[in-house]
Design a protein around this motif. Sequence first.
Motif, PDB file in Angstrom:
ATOM      1  N   PHE A   1       0.896  -0.925   0.116  1.00 31.60           N
ATOM      2  CA  PHE A   1      -0.120   0.030   0.242  1.00 31.60           C
ATOM      3  C   PHE A   1       0.811   1.363  -0.037  1.00 31.60           C
ATOM      4  CE2 PHE A   1      -2.740  -3.029   1.646  1.00 31.60           C
ATOM      5  CZ  PHE A   1      -3.929  -3.011   1.104  1.00 31.60           C
TER       6      PHE A   1
ATOM      7  N   ILE B   1      -7.204   3.100  -4.893  1.00 32.67           N
ATOM      8  CA  ILE B   1      -8.450   2.385  -3.857  1.00 32.67           C
ATOM      9  C   ILE B   1      -9.131   3.754  -3.520  1.00 32.67           C
ATOM     10  CG2 ILE B   1      -8.648   1.870  -1.699  1.00 32.67           C
ATOM     11  CD1 ILE B   1      -5.890   0.573  -1.543  1.00 32.67           C
TER      12      ILE B   1
ATOM     13  N   ALA C   1     -11.055   4.967  -1.408  1.00 30.26           N
ATOM     14  CA  ALA C   1     -10.968   5.094   0.059  1.00 30.26           C
ATOM     15  C   ALA C   1     -10.423   6.655   0.455  1.00 30.26           C
ATOM     16  CB  ALA C   1     -10.529   4.044   1.076  1.00 30.26           C
TER      17      ALA C   1
ATOM     18  N   THR D   1      -7.482  -3.939   5.255  1.00 31.36           N
ATOM     19  CA  THR D   1      -7.179  -4.107   3.879  1.00 31.36           C
ATOM     20  C   THR D   1      -7.841  -5.214   3.123  1.00 31.36           C
ATOM     21  OG1 THR D   1      -5.758  -6.086   4.575  1.00 31.36           O
ATOM     22  CG2 THR D   1      -4.663  -3.836   4.511  1.00 31.36           C
TER      23      THR D   1
ATOM     24  N   LEU E   1     -11.572  -2.499   2.929  1.00 30.32           N
ATOM     25  CA  LEU E   1     -10.893  -0.902   2.278  1.00 30.32           C
ATOM     26  C   LEU E   1     -11.406  -0.054   3.205  1.00 30.32           C
ATOM     27  CD1 LEU E   1     -10.435  -1.978  -1.443  1.00 30.32           C
ATOM     28  CD2 LEU E   1      -8.922  -2.159   0.098  1.00 30.32           C
TER      29      LEU E   1
END
Length: 261
Positions: free
Chosen positions: A128, A155, A157, A206, A209
């Motif tokens: 990440f 991602i 998020a 993870t 998310l």
Amino acid sequence: MSKRPRSSDHCSVRRAKRLSQPQQQHLYVLLDDWERGCNIYRMSEDDFSTDSDAYLETPPLARVEAQYPRSLSFATHGTKILAVRPSEGSPAISGFDTKTMGVTVCPLPRSHGSILRPFYASVGDMLFNMVYPLFEVLGSQPPPDSKEPWSWSRINAELPFTPEYVTGHALHPDGRTLFLSVKGWKPGDDGRFLDDLQQSTYSFDTERLEFWYHGEWMLPFKGQARYDAELDAWVGLCRDGTGYVCSCDVPSRASCDQGRS
């Protein structure tokens, strides 16, 4: 009259089991003692059982050119040591695989070139990368015979903090929840840096998310801490006090459901 031992056409032979030798563990150390970057040294347990500094005279295992030879210039991912801050004209991230003893290359993230300090964390086969406001993940490395590229994915998020203010982090023993402590940041501050006295800790699932906020407290570590199963605790370098090792209890997974950010 003595009886002769009976013979049989069906006999079983058991091979003696070989006791598997425990694989020797090594510590890989990066030192900025090269004018063009860093040297990688491999140390064994025997190197810590003597008062001699002779191991410091051993030649480096490998060398990595790095424009910024600092700890934040590198990230570990599985058995790989990656130089995640290459020079501006570099087409990719280079690294060294401690398992294959080979050079490895992975693509640059979209955030490459940002003036903000990135935060990297390795969880399983995922790496990440957080650079506000971008949040990316490098997936599993394709097999050697694959034609699929090794690539980053974005991602969706929203980052509830600026990653450059992360002071310490640790992976929960569940293997999926990453805890992070951030200085000068808390939910609802509209992206404003407060002060160093403000203490906040988050977790990131993870798999889902999603981020959770755990309150105004900090992990006692500087950088990454690791879980010790015998102690049932996280262990790492102390945030306050250079050269000291500390530990702390691991929060329960239930606490993650109490403070979604």
